[in-house]
Each structure stands twice: as C-alpha cells, then as structure tokens.
Write a protein that holds these residues in place. Structure first.
Motif, PDB file in Angstrom:
ATOM      1  N   THR A  25      39.936  39.815  37.354  1.00 19.80           N
ATOM      2  CA  THR A  25      38.548  40.312  37.332  1.00 19.80           C
ATOM      3  C   THR A  25      38.292  41.065  36.037  1.00 19.80           C
ATOM      4  O   THR A  25      37.240  40.900  35.394  1.00 19.80           O
ATOM      5  CB  THR A  25      38.293  41.236  38.536  1.00 19.80           C
ATOM      6  OG1 THR A  25      38.475  40.486  39.747  1.00 19.80           O
ATOM      7  CG2 THR A  25      36.878  41.797  38.501  1.00 19.80           C
ATOM      8  N   LEU A  26      39.277  41.868  35.625  1.00 22.11           N
ATOM      9  CA  LEU A  26      39.160  42.612  34.371  1.00 22.11           C
ATOM     10  C   LEU A  26      39.245  41.692  33.165  1.00 22.11           C
ATOM     11  O   LEU A  26      38.467  41.824  32.204  1.00 22.11           O
ATOM     12  CB  LEU A  26      40.263  43.677  34.315  1.00 22.11           C
ATOM     13  CG  LEU A  26      40.262  44.615  33.110  1.00 22.11           C
ATOM     14  CD1 LEU A  26      38.959  45.409  33.041  1.00 22.11           C
ATOM     15  CD2 LEU A  26      41.457  45.570  33.180  1.00 22.11           C
ATOM     16  N   GLN A  68      42.776  40.751  48.062  1.00 22.47           N
ATOM     17  CA  GLN A  68      42.769  41.879  47.143  1.00 22.47           C
ATOM     18  C   GLN A  68      44.158  42.070  46.552  1.00 22.47           C
ATOM     19  O   GLN A  68      45.121  41.467  47.008  1.00 22.47           O
ATOM     20  CB  GLN A  68      42.329  43.156  47.872  1.00 22.47           C
ATOM     21  CG  GLN A  68      40.940  43.101  48.476  1.00 22.47           C
ATOM     22  CD  GLN A  68      40.562  44.394  49.169  1.00 22.47           C
ATOM     23  OE1 GLN A  68      40.908  45.484  48.716  1.00 22.47           O
ATOM     24  NE2 GLN A  68      39.857  44.276  50.282  1.00 22.47           N
ATOM     25  N   ASP A 100      42.630  41.972  40.723  1.00 23.44           N
ATOM     26  CA  ASP A 100      41.978  42.949  39.845  1.00 23.44           C
ATOM     27  C   ASP A 100      42.248  42.638  38.376  1.00 23.44           C
ATOM     28  O   ASP A 100      41.367  42.833  37.518  1.00 23.44           O
ATOM     29  CB  ASP A 100      42.472  44.356  40.165  1.00 23.44           C
ATOM     30  CG  ASP A 100      41.953  44.878  41.495  1.00 23.44           C
ATOM     31  OD1 ASP A 100      41.213  44.132  42.178  1.00 23.44           O
ATOM     32  OD2 ASP A 100      42.290  46.019  41.858  1.00 23.44           O
ATOM     33  N   LYS A 115      46.257  52.227  41.245  1.00 21.00           N
ATOM     34  CA  LYS A 115      45.396  52.039  42.416  1.00 21.00           C
ATOM     35  C   LYS A 115      46.191  51.595  43.642  1.00 21.00           C
ATOM     36  O   LYS A 115      45.847  51.937  44.786  1.00 21.00           O
ATOM     37  CB  LYS A 115      44.326  50.984  42.096  1.00 21.00           C
ATOM     38  CG  LYS A 115      43.423  50.599  43.252  1.00 21.00           C
ATOM     39  CD  LYS A 115      42.427  49.531  42.785  1.00 21.00           C
ATOM     40  CE  LYS A 115      41.582  49.006  43.945  1.00 21.00           C
ATOM     41  NZ  LYS A 115      40.638  47.940  43.486  1.00 21.00           N
ATOM     42  N   ILE A 173      44.990  49.865  37.283  1.00 20.66           N
ATOM     43  CA  ILE A 173      45.151  48.894  38.380  1.00 20.66           C
ATOM     44  C   ILE A 173      46.455  49.145  39.128  1.00 20.66           C
ATOM     45  O   ILE A 173      46.489  49.188  40.357  1.00 20.66           O
ATOM     46  CB  ILE A 173      45.087  47.451  37.852  1.00 20.66           C
ATOM     47  CG1 ILE A 173      43.678  47.121  37.340  1.00 20.66           C
ATOM     48  CG2 ILE A 173      45.503  46.454  38.939  1.00 20.66           C
ATOM     49  CD1 ILE A 173      43.564  45.773  36.654  1.00 20.66           C
TER      50      ILE A 173
END
Length: 248
Positions: A57-58, A49, A54, A246, A243
């Motif tokens: 993925t986006l 992760q 992220d 986060k 992101i």
C-alpha cells in the motif's frame, strides 16, 4: 555535413528525453502465501491485513504501479513465479531461491529477519551447533529454507516435519506432537501475544538471520531502479519501520 550533424544532435537529444521519461504504470502481480502468516499476512474481521499488505500500500504511493496481491499455497506460488505469472515475491533472501529454475532478481534490503527455535519450556535447551539437533525432529513451515540446517535435513541427521501453516505448526508444538520448531521471531511473538496455548512457549536461540528483499521476475528487471528508489525513500523516512512497529 552541418545539416547531418544538426539532425544527429536533435536525434540524440530526443533519445535522452525519451529515456528520461518515467516508466508507464503497470499492474504487477504480487504473491501472498495462503493461510495465516502473521504478522505479515492474516485475516482480521474477514479482511486481509499485515506487514506485507501495508508495505505494498505504501509502495503504491511512491511508484506509479498497481500491486495486485494474489493468494496461493507456497509450492504453487513458486511454480507460478517460474512461469512468469507472478511478478513479485515479497519477504525473500536470495539463498532461499537460488535453486529455483528462475532465481529472480532482488531489490535492496528492507528488513533483517530472524528465525528462532521454539519449544515448550520443559523441552528447552541451548542450541550452539547444528549437531545439537542430530537425532531430533524439527517442525518447519513447508517451503521455508534454513541454509545452515538444510544439509542435516537432507541427510536425515535431523528429521524434518512440515506443516503448511504457521499456526498449525505452533499447535503441534503446544500439544506435544513436536518438541521443537523453527519459525520467524516476529511471527512467534505475534502468536504469544494472542495468549492461550501459545502464551508460554519458549523462544530459544537464533537459527537464521536474513537480509530480506523483494524478488522480481527477470522479465520485470527494468522496473527495479524505480522500486529500489521508492524503498529507499520509505526506509529513510522511517515509514517501513513504522509498519513493523505497528505489528509488534
């Protein structure tokens, strides 16, 4: 003559239509440095992760491509990029790779990254000039570059001690094996919030500030306009900032 002109017009229109078509989806290999590089890449409950995961993925939602994350040590990843086995390296500024055999081409900037000097509180001092570190030892992550300090490292005016993993470098600092290290601000904050031996480490002055992009292999240059357009949408929508937030 008229017939030839009609043929030429039809051919030109066909060429324009062809060039306007979207590029076909490709599978692109993205380098992911081995080990823990939080908050950019880390394993939580056995699953990889972080910000980099992220981000791609986006990006896959805004482009037709499939991004495959390939883990490798820093030195091997650099070599594989030069050989064309890696298509994209994330989290890079051109100054860090200008001396590589294949410098690469760069996307638009999607992050401003800050590097800082870190100490134990008892060893803290103000860092105003490079010369403030002359005669001292600084720990850095192997393969990372600090352009303002590279000449002093190369000449031996500042001794450089390298470790391949951020967490291990912080442990060396916490155990008094090194008195100061250079590290990314986001990474230091992440570890400090984990508590334990890292909680009371002191964050000092900025040693580097860099505009961060994706580095593409030149063989994939034709994909850059589409990737740039996607990154701009992600920036404008606030999704990239979300992101970062986060993992604060």
């Amino acid at each position: 003559m008229a017939k030839a002109m009609r043929y030429l017009a039809a051919f030109s229109a066909g060429c324009l239509l062809f060039t306007a078509l979207p590029l076909a989806a490709e599978t692109l290999i993205v380098t992911l440095f081995s080990g823990e590089v939080p908050p950019y890449s880390m394993k939580i409950n056995g699953k990889r992760q972080g910000i980099t995961i992220d981000l791609f993925t986006l990006l896959a939602k805004y482009t037709p491509h499939n991004y495959v994350l390939h883990e490798a040590p820093v030195a091997r990843a650099m070599h594989e990029f030069d050989l064309g086995r890696i298509d994209i390296e994330p989290g890079v500024t051109p100054a860090w790779r200008q001396h590589r055999p294949v410098p690469g081409i760069y996307s638009i900037v999607y992050e401003e990254a800050v590097d800082v000097i870190v100490f134990k509180e008892k060893n803290r001092f103000e860092l105003n000039e490079v010369s403030d570190l002359y005669g001292k030892t600084v720990g850095i992550v192997r393969g990372y570059s600090y352009p303002g300090y590279n000449q002093a490292f190369a000449s031996g005016k500042i001794k450089k001690v390298e470790n391949s993993i951020e967490e291990n470098l912080l442990k060396q600092l916490a155990l008094d094996r090194i008195e100061q290290i250079f590290m990314g601000y986001r990474t230091v904050l992440y570890f400090k919030k984990q508590g334990g031996a890292f909680k009371d480490l002191a964050i000092g002055d900025v040693v580097g500030r860099n505009s961060i992009s994706l580095r593409l292999h030149p063989s994939k240059a034709y994909l850059l306009p589409g990737i740039n357009a996607a990154l701009k949408k992600m920036l404008d929508s606030g999704e990239i900032q979300a992101i970062f937030d986060k993992y604060k």
